[in-house]
Scaffold this motif. Structure first.
Motif, mmCIF file in Angstrom:
data_model
loop_
_atom_site.group_PDB
_atom_site.id
_atom_site.type_symbol
_atom_site.label_atom_id
_atom_site.label_comp_id
_atom_site.label_asym_id
_atom_site.label_seq_id
_atom_site.Cartn_x
_atom_site.Cartn_y
_atom_site.Cartn_z
ATOM 1 N N VAL A 50 0.798 -1.258 0.153
ATOM 2 C CA VAL A 50 -0.046 -0.029 -0.121
ATOM 3 C C VAL A 50 0.763 1.271 0.039
ATOM 4 O O VAL A 50 1.811 1.574 0.870
ATOM 5 N N LEU A 51 0.614 2.097 -1.112
ATOM 6 C CA LEU A 51 1.191 3.380 -1.193
ATOM 7 C C LEU A 51 0.005 4.453 -1.026
ATOM 8 O O LEU A 51 -0.994 4.207 -1.114
ATOM 9 N N ALA A 52 0.396 5.516 -0.052
ATOM 10 C CA ALA A 52 -0.610 6.368 0.062
ATOM 11 C C ALA A 52 -0.201 7.987 -0.509
ATOM 12 O O ALA A 52 1.032 8.157 -0.347
ATOM 13 N N VAL A 53 -0.968 8.645 -0.941
ATOM 14 C CA VAL A 53 -0.465 9.966 -1.411
ATOM 15 C C VAL A 53 -0.703 10.916 -0.358
ATOM 16 O O VAL A 53 -1.729 10.996 0.269
ATOM 17 N N GLN A 54 0.162 11.783 -0.218
ATOM 18 C CA GLN A 54 0.288 13.029 0.647
ATOM 19 C C GLN A 54 0.149 14.297 -0.035
ATOM 20 O O GLN A 54 1.043 14.779 -0.665
ATOM 21 N N TYR A 55 -1.130 14.798 0.182
ATOM 22 C CA TYR A 55 -1.335 16.106 -0.553
ATOM 23 C C TYR A 55 -0.393 17.258 -0.101
ATOM 24 O O TYR A 55 -0.266 17.097 1.278
ATOM 25 N N PRO A 56 -0.225 18.221 -0.733
ATOM 26 C CA PRO A 56 0.228 19.387 0.008
ATOM 27 C C PRO A 56 -0.616 20.006 1.096
ATOM 28 O O PRO A 56 -2.157 19.982 0.765
ATOM 29 N N GLY A 57 -0.240 20.554 2.105
ATOM 30 C CA GLY A 57 -1.092 21.344 2.957
ATOM 31 C C GLY A 57 -1.416 20.975 4.149
ATOM 32 O O GLY A 57 -2.147 21.236 4.903
ATOM 33 N N ARG A 58 -0.944 19.345 4.408
ATOM 34 C CA ARG A 58 -1.273 18.795 5.667
ATOM 35 C C ARG A 58 -0.063 18.144 6.291
ATOM 36 O O ARG A 58 0.754 17.724 5.628
#
Length: 259
Positions: A50-58
């Protein structure tokens, strides 16, 4: 198999590194972060990395400006996913993440890549809108919207420090979802599996069924007891469903993704 990379950088988080035969890239909900999928990663151990995307701003990217345009965000995420296409890929997106994973899947296939499956959760089909739907604007409206969908956040949102941490990315993500407009195009080639809570105010059964129109592949629709965040209490069941689909879909014809 030789890995193309081991570091994850700012965008992609490798939650539980493994040599599983397929990678599942997970896309968080509005205001959410990559860490939301830690439980999913544990439940899928051995079945999928499992890879998860880390969006900017958090979280650790909180000093970066949010990307409040889903098309732009999809382009950025696709570029970050490309180095991970040395194994078959599948996507899982919840709520806003369902829309974003769909848009990244479209771009991946457009560029000649292959997706094993797209799992979408907690979001009506991309072409559907709800006339008159008003997005929350003020802090109090944002808090009320979160409380309506996720009772687990009730105590936390009474703390000013938590609000200061949570609300800026949430507002940016809401702007992105509000501005999103589906652009007609070819259906996906990959199978689509739609998951929904049977009491989710954000998705009716018909709105969930409409995802069928967005693929030329197989389509499956599953409902779980609960509301918009049914996944919080049914992680094991959802992971089991994902694992079963991935095992059934796995075959030598699965490509290695975009070049």
């Amino acid at each position: 198999m030789t890995e193309t990379r081991r570091d994850t950088g700012a965008w992609i988080r490798r939650l539980l590194p493994s040599e599983a035969p397929v990678r599942l890239v997970c896309f968080p909900h509005a205001g959410g972060a990559a860490s939301y999928y830690h439980r999913m990663a544990r439940k899928l151990s051995g079945e999928a990395e499992v890879l998860a995307v880390q969006y900017p701003g958090r979280q650790d990217r909180r000093r970066e400006p949010c990307v409040d345009d889903l098309a732009e965000l999809a382009d950025l995420v696709l570029a970050e996913i490309r180095p991970w296409t040395d194994r078959p890929l599948a996507f899982f997106g919840h709520s806003m993440g369902a829309l974003l994973s769909f848009e990244v899947a479209r771009r991946l296939e457009r560029d000649g890549g292959t997706l094993t499956a797209l799992f979408v959760s907690g979001r009506r089909a991309p072409r559907l809108t709800r006339p008159g739907e008003v997005r929350p604007r003020s802090d109090d409206e944002l808090v009320a919207a979160v409380r309506k969908l996720n009772e687990a956040e009730l105590p936390l949102l009474d703390e000013p420090a938590v609000r200061d941490f949570v609300l800026p990315p949430l507002r940016g993500d809401y702007r992105a979802v509000e501005a999103y407009r589906y652009a007609p195009g070819p259906p996906l080639a990959c199978p689509v599996v739609m998951l929904t809570g049977d009491q989710d105010p954000q998705v009716t059964w018909d709105e969930a069924q409409a995802w069928r129109e967005h693929t030329n592949g197989a389509f499956d629709l599953r409902s779980f007891p609960g509301g918009h965040f049914y996944l919080d209490t049914h992680t094991a069941d959802v992971a089991g469903l994902v694992a079963t689909h991935l095992r059934n879909l796995r075959s030598p014809v699965c490509g290695t993704g975009a070049a």
